[in-house]
Motif scaffolding. Sequence first.
Motif, PDB file in Angstrom:
ATOM      1  N   GLU A  56       0.790  -1.116  -0.020  1.00 30.71           N
ATOM      2  CA  GLU A  56       0.069   0.076  -0.037  1.00 30.71           C
ATOM      3  C   GLU A  56       0.984   1.361   0.006  1.00 30.71           C
ATOM      4  O   GLU A  56       1.804   1.129   0.910  1.00 30.71           O
ATOM      5  CB  GLU A  56      -0.826   0.063   1.210  1.00 30.71           C
ATOM      6  CG  GLU A  56      -1.922   1.115   1.356  1.00 30.71           C
ATOM      7  CD  GLU A  56      -2.595   1.097   2.673  1.00 30.71           C
ATOM      8  OE1 GLU A  56      -3.748   0.364   2.535  1.00 30.71           O
ATOM      9  OE2 GLU A  56      -2.429   2.065   3.455  1.00 30.71           O
ATOM     10  N   ASP A  61       0.726   5.623   0.038  1.00 25.05           N
ATOM     11  CA  ASP A  61      -0.244   6.744   0.025  1.00 25.05           C
ATOM     12  C   ASP A  61       0.211   7.864  -0.923  1.00 25.05           C
ATOM     13  O   ASP A  61       1.538   8.174  -1.025  1.00 25.05           O
ATOM     14  CB  ASP A  61       0.025   7.445   1.430  1.00 25.05           C
ATOM     15  CG  ASP A  61      -0.709   8.658   1.536  1.00 25.05           C
ATOM     16  OD1 ASP A  61      -1.407   9.240   0.667  1.00 25.05           O
ATOM     17  OD2 ASP A  61      -1.105   8.925   2.617  1.00 25.05           O
ATOM     18  N   LYS A  92      -4.807   5.923  -1.636  1.00 24.90           N
ATOM     19  CA  LYS A  92      -4.044   4.828  -1.169  1.00 24.90           C
ATOM     20  C   LYS A  92      -4.027   3.808  -2.353  1.00 24.90           C
ATOM     21  O   LYS A  92      -4.851   3.276  -2.694  1.00 24.90           O
ATOM     22  CB  LYS A  92      -4.750   4.025  -0.020  1.00 24.90           C
ATOM     23  CG  LYS A  92      -5.007   4.905   1.140  1.00 24.90           C
ATOM     24  CD  LYS A  92      -4.106   5.369   1.809  1.00 24.90           C
ATOM     25  CE  LYS A  92      -4.212   6.113   3.200  1.00 24.90           C
ATOM     26  NZ  LYS A  92      -2.884   6.287   3.976  1.00 24.90           N
TER      27      LYS A  92
END
Length: 515
Positions: free
Chosen positions: A452, A454, A499
């Motif tokens: 993941e 950002d 995300k």
Amino acid sequence: MKKTLLFLSIVALCCQNTFAQKETTVISIKNTENTPTINKNIYGHFAEHLGRCIYGGFFVGDTSKIPNTAGVRNDIIAALKDLKIPNLRWPGGCFADTYHWKDGIGPKENRPTIVNKWWGGVTEDNSFGTHDFLNMCELLGAEPYLSGNVGSGTVQELSDWVQYTNFSGKSPMSDLRKKNGRTEPWKVKYWGIGNEAWGCGGNMTAEYYAGEYRKFATFISDWENTGGITRIASGSNSADYNWTEVLMKNIPLNMLGGVGVHHYAVINWNKKGDGVNYTEEQYFKTMKSALKMEELVTKHSAIMDKYDPQKKVAMIVDEWGGWYEVVNGTNPGFLYQQNTMRDAVLAGSTLNIFNNHADRVRMANLAQCVNVLQAVILTDKTKMILTPTYHIMKMYSVHQDAKLLPVSFQSPLYTVNGETLPAISASASKDKNGAVHISLVNVDAKNNNKIELDVNELGIKNVTGTIITSAKLQDYNSFETPNKIVPTVFKDFANKKGKLEINIPPFSVIMLEGK
């Protein structure tokens, strides 16, 4: 009751595996301006008079039916230009400390022959010399990096070479250059003072070599050129930290442009393993050796920081790559090996390490460019193929001269026979046009990994991806199937409210671009 317990145990194990597969590695990337630039020279290459790297590789002669420019293959020139090759190191390697440059100038029919004692005992006819190499670098748009002979050469010989290649005024060496057909100097910036002085370059101690370096470096200054030349010390053999300590302590910083480090990813020097037919355990051991580069760069940097806190002296990893047994039936002294997905993963992981240490690592040279060790190009007479490593280097070229974006994460582990390695490798940069590039490697040979990112903090909205992977870890490009491993579009990711959720297949390398 026993059946019930067995059923519950199986269910619990399946749930545990499902949970493990769904674990996500969160990577944080800081969008900051106060970071070093990733020097394009990190993506450099190496061409030694070894096996078929020069003869039968780069150089086929101007009478060859293979299309060429002054004897250098046009297809190789085109491929390396497409790779944005920034620099090329020559003539060695171990060969450098037996090479006398005056043997390789003037009419080719008058050049003396020598025996290449290091690589196969073949006769070297010196038909490819200084003019051939430096003119080739001009065709490539690459900076030449000349490795000078300290082991069997003299201070005068190396000083003369600098004058021959760099001096524009009247002098014995510039007059000789003009006589040999080159009016303007090439202005060579990068000069290695010997190679592997601890081994094939003379079996010197660090203290002895430091003295030799000071002597040679004194006489190869180039006051005519703006900024002078960059003198590079023969560096350590992998984890020989004392070598770096002695050099940094005993050589004045104003004489030292760079300190080398050599490290090869090898299973065992006595039993290197096959380049294609290897097991997962052998792959793991190769990657363990390759990923040691992080420790090497960190520890050598710490030593250099003690004497050079302003980081004026560059660390130059001028030999790196995977080293395996030669292809069956080939000359063992020619170091010809195939190039599989293992090499792609190795290259991607290593380049990530260099990128992340861009404050100190400012040049590196993959060994070697054509037909030797972890080559980016292989040739067979008229045929030429690009290896998986070539495609990695090309994919990563977006990092050249871009601003480093620091990454931080806790990597999941890749486990084989109770030993572990970090499964994920990553680096990121922002180019002059504001595009962000994130390179990701999954070292794990069996399992997907979820990541993941950002992207809100990075200020990017649109993301595209490219991946290099294959059905089998042992896959490679052959002359029969030259495009088995090529970059393809990567789409296994989703942007959910800023995300970026990414699914990385086993043994794969991904480049994401965000704008």
